[in-house]
Structures are given as C-alpha cells and as structure tokens.
Design an enzyme around this catalytic site. Structure first.
Site, PDB file in Angstrom:
ATOM      1  N   ALA A   1      87.588  -5.934  79.604  1.00  0.00           N
ATOM      2  CA  ALA A   1      87.411  -5.873  81.040  1.00  0.00           C
ATOM      3  C   ALA A   1      86.227  -6.315  81.623  1.00  0.00           C
ATOM      4  O   ALA A   1      85.145  -5.868  80.939  1.00  0.00           O
ATOM      5  CB  ALA A   1      87.566  -4.412  81.514  1.00  0.00           C
TER       6      ALA A   1
ATOM      7  N   HIS B   1      89.760 -14.444  92.685  1.00  0.00           N
ATOM      8  CA  HIS B   1      90.120 -15.079  91.701  1.00  0.00           C
ATOM      9  C   HIS B   1      90.593 -16.632  92.677  1.00  0.00           C
ATOM     10  O   HIS B   1      90.255 -17.642  92.136  1.00  0.00           O
ATOM     11  CB  HIS B   1      91.255 -14.501  91.054  1.00  0.00           C
ATOM     12  CG  HIS B   1      91.102 -14.137  89.837  1.00  0.00           C
ATOM     13  ND1 HIS B   1      91.237 -14.482  88.416  1.00  0.00           N
ATOM     14  CD2 HIS B   1      90.491 -12.740  89.702  1.00  0.00           C
ATOM     15  CE1 HIS B   1      91.210 -13.644  87.586  1.00  0.00           C
ATOM     16  NE2 HIS B   1      90.481 -12.559  88.193  1.00  0.00           N
ATOM     17  N   ARG B   2      90.990 -16.433  93.536  1.00  0.00           N
ATOM     18  CA  ARG B   2      91.546 -17.584  94.351  1.00  0.00           C
ATOM     19  C   ARG B   2      90.557 -18.515  94.975  1.00  0.00           C
ATOM     20  O   ARG B   2      90.282 -19.681  94.925  1.00  0.00           O
ATOM     21  CB  ARG B   2      92.603 -17.144  95.441  1.00  0.00           C
ATOM     22  CG  ARG B   2      93.943 -16.830  95.116  1.00  0.00           C
ATOM     23  CD  ARG B   2      94.637 -16.346  96.301  1.00  0.00           C
ATOM     24  NE  ARG B   2      96.161 -16.137  95.963  1.00  0.00           N
ATOM     25  CZ  ARG B   2      96.725 -15.336  96.708  1.00  0.00           C
ATOM     26  NH1 ARG B   2      96.497 -14.796  97.744  1.00  0.00           N
ATOM     27  NH2 ARG B   2      98.147 -15.221  96.380  1.00  0.00           N
TER      28      ARG B   2
ATOM     29  N   THR C   1     100.548 -13.785  86.820  1.00  0.00           N
ATOM     30  CA  THR C   1     101.311 -12.887  86.452  1.00  0.00           C
ATOM     31  C   THR C   1     101.302 -11.427  87.040  1.00  0.00           C
ATOM     32  O   THR C   1     102.184 -10.702  86.660  1.00  0.00           O
ATOM     33  CB  THR C   1     101.238 -12.580  84.905  1.00  0.00           C
ATOM     34  OG1 THR C   1     100.393 -12.205  84.395  1.00  0.00           O
ATOM     35  CG2 THR C   1     101.530 -14.092  84.289  1.00  0.00           C
TER      36      THR C   1
ATOM     37  N   ARG D   1      87.595 -18.707  93.426  1.00  0.00           N
ATOM     38  CA  ARG D   1      86.838 -19.605  92.391  1.00  0.00           C
ATOM     39  C   ARG D   1      87.638 -20.974  92.137  1.00  0.00           C
ATOM     40  O   ARG D   1      87.097 -21.946  91.426  1.00  0.00           O
ATOM     41  CB  ARG D   1      86.743 -18.811  91.229  1.00  0.00           C
ATOM     42  CG  ARG D   1      85.833 -17.589  91.123  1.00  0.00           C
ATOM     43  CD  ARG D   1      85.414 -17.160  89.758  1.00  0.00           C
ATOM     44  NE  ARG D   1      86.698 -16.936  88.850  1.00  0.00           N
ATOM     45  CZ  ARG D   1      87.096 -15.742  88.692  1.00  0.00           C
ATOM     46  NH1 ARG D   1      86.246 -14.615  89.039  1.00  0.00           N
ATOM     47  NH2 ARG D   1      88.136 -15.643  87.945  1.00  0.00           N
ATOM     48  N   ARG D   2      88.903 -20.983  92.359  1.00  0.00           N
ATOM     49  CA  ARG D   2      89.906 -21.839  91.864  1.00  0.00           C
ATOM     50  C   ARG D   2      89.531 -23.347  92.679  1.00  0.00           C
ATOM     51  O   ARG D   2      89.429 -23.237  93.808  1.00  0.00           O
ATOM     52  CB  ARG D   2      91.073 -21.849  92.008  1.00  0.00           C
ATOM     53  CG  ARG D   2      91.519 -20.460  91.064  1.00  0.00           C
ATOM     54  CD  ARG D   2      93.123 -20.191  91.398  1.00  0.00           C
ATOM     55  NE  ARG D   2      93.222 -18.790  91.082  1.00  0.00           N
ATOM     56  CZ  ARG D   2      94.401 -17.985  91.609  1.00  0.00           C
ATOM     57  NH1 ARG D   2      95.103 -18.701  92.631  1.00  0.00           N
ATOM     58  NH2 ARG D   2      94.509 -16.643  91.341  1.00  0.00           N
TER      59      ARG D   2
END
Length: 401
Positions: free
Chosen positions: A230, A270-271, A253, A273-274
């Site tokens: 983690a 997360h989004r 997922t 960073r992309r």
C-alpha cells in the site's frame, strides 16, 4: 552524419553546483555530465556551453571547423566566452530553414514551451531532431517520416516522445538518446531502467554517434507486472512506464463506489496523473481487451487485486460451502483464462497488483483465502511477463528483466 555529444546534462550540469541531493552525490565519473551541447560533423554546434572547447578536445575533436552555432534554450543563458575563431551564436526563427555550405539544412520547429527545436538534415538525407530541456514539439499532428535520431529531455518531458510516436516521427529503428539529464533520477542502473522503459538510452559525455547507422534500440517490455504494498508507489511506477507512449488504455478494475468520498478522492488523484491522451475503461472484463487485435494501444491494468476481488465475488468464494461446492474450481478457471490471455496478447501490457502476505495473518478464513489466491494469481501472471518489478518505498526493484 557524425554527432559528438560534448555534454548530456541539464543546464546546470550534473552534479549541480552545491546541491547535496542523493542524485548529485552519486553523479561521479561516467555519470557526471556537463550541460548538453552537440557537435555535428565538426561544422554545426547546437548550444554553446562553458568548456565546450575542452570537451571537444577530450573527445578527440576540435571546434576549429565550426561554421554555425545555434542556441535552443529559451534565453541565451549565462555569459559564455565564445572561443576564438568560433562564430557568434544565433537562433533560427520558428518555421524558417537555414542552409549551410556544408550541405546541412536546419529547420527550426515551434515548441509548446519557450525555446527552439531543430531538425537537422545531413548531406545524405539523415535526419536528427534536437529539443531543448522541458519542451515538446507543437503542431505535430500530421503524419511524419521517422527521424534517424532524436535528442530530447526524456526524463523531464516523456510526453514529447508520445507526441512524436503518435505522428510517426519515432519509429522502430529511431535512436532516442536522452539529453539535458538532471538530478530528477539517480544516475546509473535506475536511469538506464527508466529510459529503457521509454525506448531510450543515455550515453556518457564525449560519445560520438553515427546518425543513420543502426543502433540497438532498447526493447520496450511487452508484458510487465508491477508489485508493491500500500502506498508504495507501484501505480506511479506503472504509469511512468507508459507515459512516453500515446493513446494508452487505462483499465481501472476498481469501478465506482457510491457515497464513498475517500475512494472518489483516490480515483480523482489517479485521473489527474494520467496524460490527457490516455483513454480510460472501468471494467473487470480483461480477457477481451487482451485479445483485441484491432486496438494496438498499450494497456495499463490497475489493478489485479481488485480484479480478483470481483472474480471471487462472482464465484461466491467468500462462503465456505460455495467455495467447496465449486467456487474454487470456478475461480481457478477464471485465473487460468486471464493468464492464458496474457500469454497470447499482442498488446504492450503493464499490470499492477498488491504484494500481500508478508505481514499480519488475516483473522478470518475468507481473508486468508483472498491472501492465498492473490499470491497464486501474482505468481501465475508474473510467469508470463518479461519484466516483473517490486516497488518498495518508491524504489523499483527488478525481479525479472
């Protein structure tokens, strides 16, 4: 064309003066780098840096034949003494082309950041692209023929390579050489690993390269599994391995969890960073994506541990009776189907999974079952991957490849 890299470091060199960071402390010997400057066929110098004449002499060259000095940085930089006999540095305006008496042609390219990029074409047609630090080409939307060599800030702007690949300007045999190397990445094996994941390489200062001669281009791993605990940095490492490629399909997922604000914050982080060019699919139906031959975009699967949770839900694995009555066999079949799809896939795949079982033993039978099944899934998936990494405290350790 013959290219000699008089320096390959960032504008301040590596190590940076008076910088106590770990990367600077270990940038010794071949890993020490002067500010980037490139000498082409002894007649064209891209960027004049302090000590350029001495750097040329150390590499067995002279600046005596240089007829043109071009600057790429957004400003002229600190005052640099121009060696006797060397022409005054200049700059080609964006979109303009300069023809040299030596037969070289230099075209200035517009960038998405201050500075000037140069496309150099040799007398025999070989093509080199040289980009300043922190910059990527602008307006590379139309298809282009691949360059023989690209010199770019691979660590600082990996998305520049993605843009070039999308336009066809980087092909299978393009030699991508990292320059403007700063203290963002520790030198040595970690830098080499990071660059190889982007299909690039680094060379020591003073290296002479033949543009157009075939070089062994680093192979981008076909299948990679990134393991970690983690908050170990495993997702960041997985994303980093594909940030130099366009049109990546990010397979999430985890799905959505209505009302769970903490989970929503994780998904949003997360989004953000992309790269903007990436697509996202929220699904646990991984086999069709791995088998899809119509879509050649790389896949980033984050993560296998959540896929396993979904699969165990589907087969009733949490209930002892259902597990014994067919759930175990059904889960084995699903895992085998996923592993077989990974074995057969033609897509570039980077998958993330949690490494569990090294600490507290779960208090429940279902918890221990999940731990055991995730260990089995990780081992089976890893057996089909050319590269397997374990991320610990943000450091990626190569277990295979």
């Amino acid at each position: 064309m013959e290219l000699t890299l008089l320096g390959t470091g960032g504008p301040e060199g590596l190590p940076r003066p008076d910088c106590p960071c770990a990367a600077c402390a270990t940038a010794l010997g071949r890993d020490a780098r002067a500010a980037t400057a490139a000498l082409i066929d002894g007649t064209l110098l891209l960027d004049l840096t302090p000590g350029a004449a001495f750097a040329a002499a150390r590499s067995g060259h002279s600046l005596g034949g240089v007829r043109q000095v071009l600057l790429s940085h957004p400003h002229d930089g600190p005052a640099v003494e121009v060696p006797a006999g060397l022409p005054q540095p200049g700059r080609v305006p964006d979109g303009r082309e300069l023809a040299l008496m030596s037969g070289h042609r230099v075209r200035a390219l517009a960038l998405d950041a201050p500075g000037t990029g140069y496309e150099v074409t040799g007398p025999e047609g070989e093509r080199l692209l040289y980009l300043p630090p922190g910059a990527a080409p602008a307006g590379f939307d139309e298809p282009r023929a691949p360059y023989e060599m690209v010199l770019a800030d691979v660590v600082g702007r990996p998305d520049a390579l993605a843009r070039l690949r999308s336009a066809g300007a980087i092909g299978a045999t393009t030699d991508v050489v990292a320059v403007h190397i700063d203290h963002d990445v520790p030198p040595g094996p970690e830098l080499a690993r990071r660059l190889a994941a982007a299909g690039a390489r680094a060379v020591p200062d003073g290296t002479t390269l033949d543009i157009g001669a075939y070089e062994e281009v680093p192979d981008v791993p076909h299948r990679t599994l990134v393991l970690g605990g983690a908050r170990s940095g495993k997702s960041v490492e997985a994303e980093r391995r594909l940030e130099a490629f366009p049109d990546v399909l990010y397979v999430a997922t985890g799905g959505t969890r209505g009302g769970d604000t903490e989970w929503a914050r994780r998904v949003a982080a997360h989004r953000e960073r992309r790269p903007g060019s990436w697509r996202t699919a929220e699904t646990c139906d991984l086999v069709p994506l791995l088998d899809d031959r119509e879509d050649s975009a790389p896949l980033l699967i984050d993560c296998l541990s959540l896929w396993l949770t979904y699969a165990m839900d589907e087969v009733g694995a949490w209930d002892d009776a259902e597990w014994a009555g067919g759930g175990e066999r059904a889960l084995r079949e699903r895992v085998a189907g996923l592993v077989d799809a990974v074995r057969r896939t033609r897509r570039t795949v980077v998958a993330v999974s949690n490494e569990v079982g090294s600490g507290i033993v779960p208090a429940t039978a279902s918890g221990r079952r999940y731990r055991d099944e995730l260990g089995r899934l990780n081992a089976a998936f890893a057996s089909e991957c050319e590269h397997v990494l374990l991320v610990v405290a943000g450091q990626a350790l190569a277990l295979r490849g």
